[in-house]
Design a protein around this motif. Structure first.
Motif, PDB file in Angstrom:
ATOM      1  N   ILE A 107       1.547  -2.733   1.884  1.00 32.99           N
ATOM      2  CA  ILE A 107       2.844  -2.683   1.224  1.00 32.99           C
ATOM      3  C   ILE A 107       3.016  -1.282   0.654  1.00 32.99           C
ATOM      4  O   ILE A 107       2.169  -0.803  -0.104  1.00 32.99           O
ATOM      5  N   ILE A 108       4.096  -0.626   1.044  1.00 30.33           N
ATOM      6  CA  ILE A 108       4.405   0.713   0.559  1.00 30.33           C
ATOM      7  C   ILE A 108       5.501   0.561  -0.499  1.00 30.33           C
ATOM      8  O   ILE A 108       6.555  -0.012  -0.224  1.00 30.33           O
ATOM      9  N   ILE A 109       5.229   1.067  -1.688  1.00 29.69           N
ATOM     10  CA  ILE A 109       6.181   0.975  -2.794  1.00 29.69           C
ATOM     11  C   ILE A 109       6.510   2.398  -3.230  1.00 29.69           C
ATOM     12  O   ILE A 109       5.613   3.166  -3.578  1.00 29.69           O
ATOM     13  N   LYS A 110       7.810   2.740  -3.188  1.00 31.40           N
ATOM     14  CA  LYS A 110       8.240   4.091  -3.535  1.00 31.40           C
ATOM     15  C   LYS A 110       9.121   4.054  -4.775  1.00 31.40           C
ATOM     16  O   LYS A 110      10.020   3.222  -4.882  1.00 31.40           O
ATOM     17  N   ARG A 111       8.847   4.992  -5.680  1.00 29.34           N
ATOM     18  CA  ARG A 111       9.646   5.114  -6.903  1.00 29.34           C
ATOM     19  C   ARG A 111       9.922   6.580  -7.195  1.00 29.34           C
ATOM     20  O   ARG A 111       9.069   7.435  -6.960  1.00 29.34           O
TER      21      ARG A 111
ATOM     22  N   PRO B 263       7.661  16.645  -7.540  1.00 25.52           N
ATOM     23  CA  PRO B 263       7.296  15.933  -8.767  1.00 25.52           C
ATOM     24  C   PRO B 263       8.278  14.796  -9.051  1.00 25.52           C
ATOM     25  O   PRO B 263       9.470  14.902  -8.769  1.00 25.52           O
ATOM     26  N   GLY B 264       7.744  13.717  -9.582  1.00 22.09           N
ATOM     27  CA  GLY B 264       8.586  12.586  -9.938  1.00 22.09           C
ATOM     28  C   GLY B 264       8.673  11.517  -8.868  1.00 22.09           C
ATOM     29  O   GLY B 264       9.283  10.476  -9.083  1.00 22.09           O
ATOM     30  N   GLN B 265       8.062  11.754  -7.719  1.00 25.16           N
ATOM     31  CA  GLN B 265       8.061  10.730  -6.676  1.00 25.16           C
ATOM     32  C   GLN B 265       6.658  10.150  -6.565  1.00 25.16           C
ATOM     33  O   GLN B 265       5.682  10.885  -6.457  1.00 25.16           O
ATOM     34  N   SER B 266       6.592   8.816  -6.635  1.00 30.96           N
ATOM     35  CA  SER B 266       5.289   8.166  -6.544  1.00 30.96           C
ATOM     36  C   SER B 266       5.277   7.172  -5.391  1.00 30.96           C
ATOM     37  O   SER B 266       6.318   6.668  -4.967  1.00 30.96           O
ATOM     38  N   LEU B 267       4.080   6.919  -4.922  1.00 28.69           N
ATOM     39  CA  LEU B 267       3.866   6.019  -3.800  1.00 28.69           C
ATOM     40  C   LEU B 267       2.687   5.112  -4.132  1.00 28.69           C
ATOM     41  O   LEU B 267       1.639   5.587  -4.572  1.00 28.69           O
ATOM     42  N   VAL B 268       2.890   3.822  -3.960  1.00 23.29           N
ATOM     43  CA  VAL B 268       1.814   2.857  -4.131  1.00 23.29           C
ATOM     44  C   VAL B 268       1.573   2.232  -2.761  1.00 23.29           C
ATOM     45  O   VAL B 268       2.521   1.821  -2.087  1.00 23.29           O
ATOM     46  N   ILE B 269       0.317   2.176  -2.355  1.00 28.15           N
ATOM     47  CA  ILE B 269      -0.046   1.493  -1.118  1.00 28.15           C
ATOM     48  C   ILE B 269      -0.986   0.362  -1.509  1.00 28.15           C
ATOM     49  O   ILE B 269      -2.080   0.610  -2.022  1.00 28.15           O
ATOM     50  N   SER B 270      -0.539  -0.861  -1.301  1.00 32.25           N
ATOM     51  CA  SER B 270      -1.414  -1.995  -1.608  1.00 32.25           C
ATOM     52  C   SER B 270      -1.705  -2.765  -0.329  1.00 32.25           C
ATOM     53  O   SER B 270      -0.876  -2.826   0.586  1.00 32.25           O
ATOM     54  N   THR B 271      -2.885  -3.326  -0.269  1.00 28.49           N
ATOM     55  CA  THR B 271      -3.319  -4.088   0.900  1.00 28.49           C
ATOM     56  C   THR B 271      -3.473  -5.545   0.495  1.00 28.49           C
ATOM     57  O   THR B 271      -4.084  -5.849  -0.538  1.00 28.49           O
ATOM     58  N   TRP B 272      -2.911  -6.417   1.319  1.00 27.18           N
ATOM     59  CA  TRP B 272      -2.920  -7.861   1.077  1.00 27.18           C
ATOM     60  C   TRP B 272      -3.452  -8.570   2.298  1.00 27.18           C
ATOM     61  O   TRP B 272      -3.321  -8.083   3.426  1.00 27.18           O
ATOM     62  N   GLN B 273      -4.024  -9.736   2.094  1.00 28.81           N
ATOM     63  CA  GLN B 273      -4.562 -10.511   3.212  1.00 28.81           C
ATOM     64  C   GLN B 273      -3.468 -10.966   4.161  1.00 28.81           C
ATOM     65  O   GLN B 273      -3.691 -11.070   5.360  1.00 28.81           O
ATOM     66  N   SER B 274      -2.271 -11.221   3.632  1.00 30.74           N
ATOM     67  CA  SER B 274      -1.171 -11.670   4.491  1.00 30.74           C
ATOM     68  C   SER B 274       0.176 -11.326   3.850  1.00 30.74           C
ATOM     69  O   SER B 274       0.257 -11.074   2.644  1.00 30.74           O
ATOM     70  N   VAL B 275       1.214 -11.342   4.665  1.00 33.05           N
ATOM     71  CA  VAL B 275       2.570 -11.140   4.166  1.00 33.05           C
ATOM     72  C   VAL B 275       2.909 -12.231   3.161  1.00 33.05           C
ATOM     73  O   VAL B 275       3.554 -11.978   2.141  1.00 33.05           O
TER      74      VAL B 275
ATOM     75  N   LYS C 208      16.751   0.847  -7.709  1.00 34.14           N
ATOM     76  CA  LYS C 208      15.794  -0.135  -7.208  1.00 34.14           C
ATOM     77  C   LYS C 208      14.581   0.554  -6.592  1.00 34.14           C
ATOM     78  O   LYS C 208      14.690   1.598  -5.954  1.00 34.14           O
ATOM     79  N   THR C 209      13.427  -0.047  -6.820  1.00 33.20           N
ATOM     80  CA  THR C 209      12.199   0.394  -6.180  1.00 33.20           C
ATOM     81  C   THR C 209      12.282   0.041  -4.699  1.00 33.20           C
ATOM     82  O   THR C 209      12.793  -1.010  -4.334  1.00 33.20           O
ATOM     83  N   GLU C 210      11.783   0.929  -3.845  1.00 36.50           N
ATOM     84  CA  GLU C 210      11.801   0.691  -2.390  1.00 36.50           C
ATOM     85  C   GLU C 210      10.488   0.052  -1.949  1.00 36.50           C
ATOM     86  O   GLU C 210       9.413   0.444  -2.415  1.00 36.50           O
ATOM     87  N   TYR C 211      10.601  -0.911  -1.027  1.00 34.71           N
ATOM     88  CA  TYR C 211       9.420  -1.593  -0.481  1.00 34.71           C
ATOM     89  C   TYR C 211       9.449  -1.535   1.043  1.00 34.71           C
ATOM     90  O   TYR C 211      10.505  -1.682   1.656  1.00 34.71           O
ATOM     91  N   GLU C 212       8.278  -1.361   1.626  1.00 29.11           N
ATOM     92  CA  GLU C 212       8.128  -1.420   3.082  1.00 29.11           C
ATOM     93  C   GLU C 212       6.854  -2.218   3.358  1.00 29.11           C
ATOM     94  O   GLU C 212       5.840  -2.026   2.684  1.00 29.11           O
ATOM     95  N   VAL C 213       6.899  -3.083   4.352  1.00 30.75           N
ATOM     96  CA  VAL C 213       5.754  -3.927   4.714  1.00 30.75           C
ATOM     97  C   VAL C 213       5.300  -3.542   6.110  1.00 30.75           C
ATOM     98  O   VAL C 213       6.096  -3.534   7.054  1.00 30.75           O
ATOM     99  N   TYR C 214       4.014  -3.205   6.238  1.00 27.26           N
ATOM    100  CA  TYR C 214       3.448  -2.793   7.514  1.00 27.26           C
ATOM    101  C   TYR C 214       2.280  -3.706   7.892  1.00 27.26           C
ATOM    102  O   TYR C 214       1.452  -4.023   7.045  1.00 27.26           O
ATOM    103  N   GLY C 215       2.244  -4.087   9.158  1.00 27.68           N
ATOM    104  CA  GLY C 215       1.128  -4.859   9.683  1.00 27.68           C
ATOM    105  C   GLY C 215       0.563  -4.161  10.903  1.00 27.68           C
ATOM    106  O   GLY C 215       1.157  -3.215  11.429  1.00 27.68           O
ATOM    107  N   HIS C 216      -0.568  -4.636  11.360  1.00 27.08           N
ATOM    108  CA  HIS C 216      -1.211  -4.061  12.549  1.00 27.08           C
ATOM    109  C   HIS C 216      -0.514  -4.567  13.802  1.00 27.08           C
ATOM    110  O   HIS C 216      -0.121  -5.728  13.871  1.00 27.08           O
ATOM    111  N   THR C 217      -0.370  -3.704  14.778  1.00 27.86           N
ATOM    112  CA  THR C 217       0.192  -4.132  16.052  1.00 27.86           C
ATOM    113  C   THR C 217      -0.938  -4.642  16.930  1.00 27.86           C
ATOM    114  O   THR C 217      -2.089  -4.205  16.818  1.00 27.86           O
ATOM    115  N   HIS C 218      -0.586  -5.553  17.789  1.00 32.76           N
ATOM    116  CA  HIS C 218      -1.610  -6.165  18.659  1.00 32.76           C
ATOM    117  C   HIS C 218      -1.677  -5.467  20.001  1.00 32.76           C
ATOM    118  O   HIS C 218      -0.785  -4.982  20.523  1.00 32.76           O
TER     119      HIS C 218
END
Length: 96
Positions: free
Chosen positions: A5-9, A48-60, A86-96
């Motif tokens: 999960i990519i979170i941008k602020r 400056p002032g732009q942050s990015l959070v990358i979190s990893t989860w077991q599933s969507v 609003k905070t921006e969110y992007e969800v990325y998964g692995h391609t098969h």
């Protein structure tokens, strides 16, 4: 399948002190959620002032459960109100 999960602020310099306790609270609560694996927070070096959070989860589904929880929504609402957008969110998964 794990997801990232990519979170941008955009955080104005004058809002950092007010925002920090909310971000810390959100981070602490996030680490206790079922399906949470890891996370990291980075600040953009060239803008400056732009942050990015990358979190990893077991599933969507694990991420969505936390993202839609009343507890998280309350804190996120305060963050967005402080930032004025609003905070921006992007969800990325692995391609098969």
């Amino acid at each position: 399948m794990s997801v990232k999960i990519i979170i941008k602020r955009k955080v104005p310099k004058d809002m950092e002190k007010e925002l920090l306790p909310l971000i810390k609270k959100l981070r602490i609560l996030t680490t206790k959620q079922p399906g949470y694996i890891s996370g990291e927070t980075m600040n953009r070096a060239d803008k400056p002032g732009q942050s990015l959070v990358i979190s990893t989860w077991q599933s969507v589904e694990d991420w969505e459960r936390w993202a839609n929880s009343p507890q998280r929504k309350a804190i996120q609402g305060k963050i967005d109100a402080l930032l004025g957008e609003k905070t921006e969110y992007e969800v990325y998964g692995h391609t098969h």
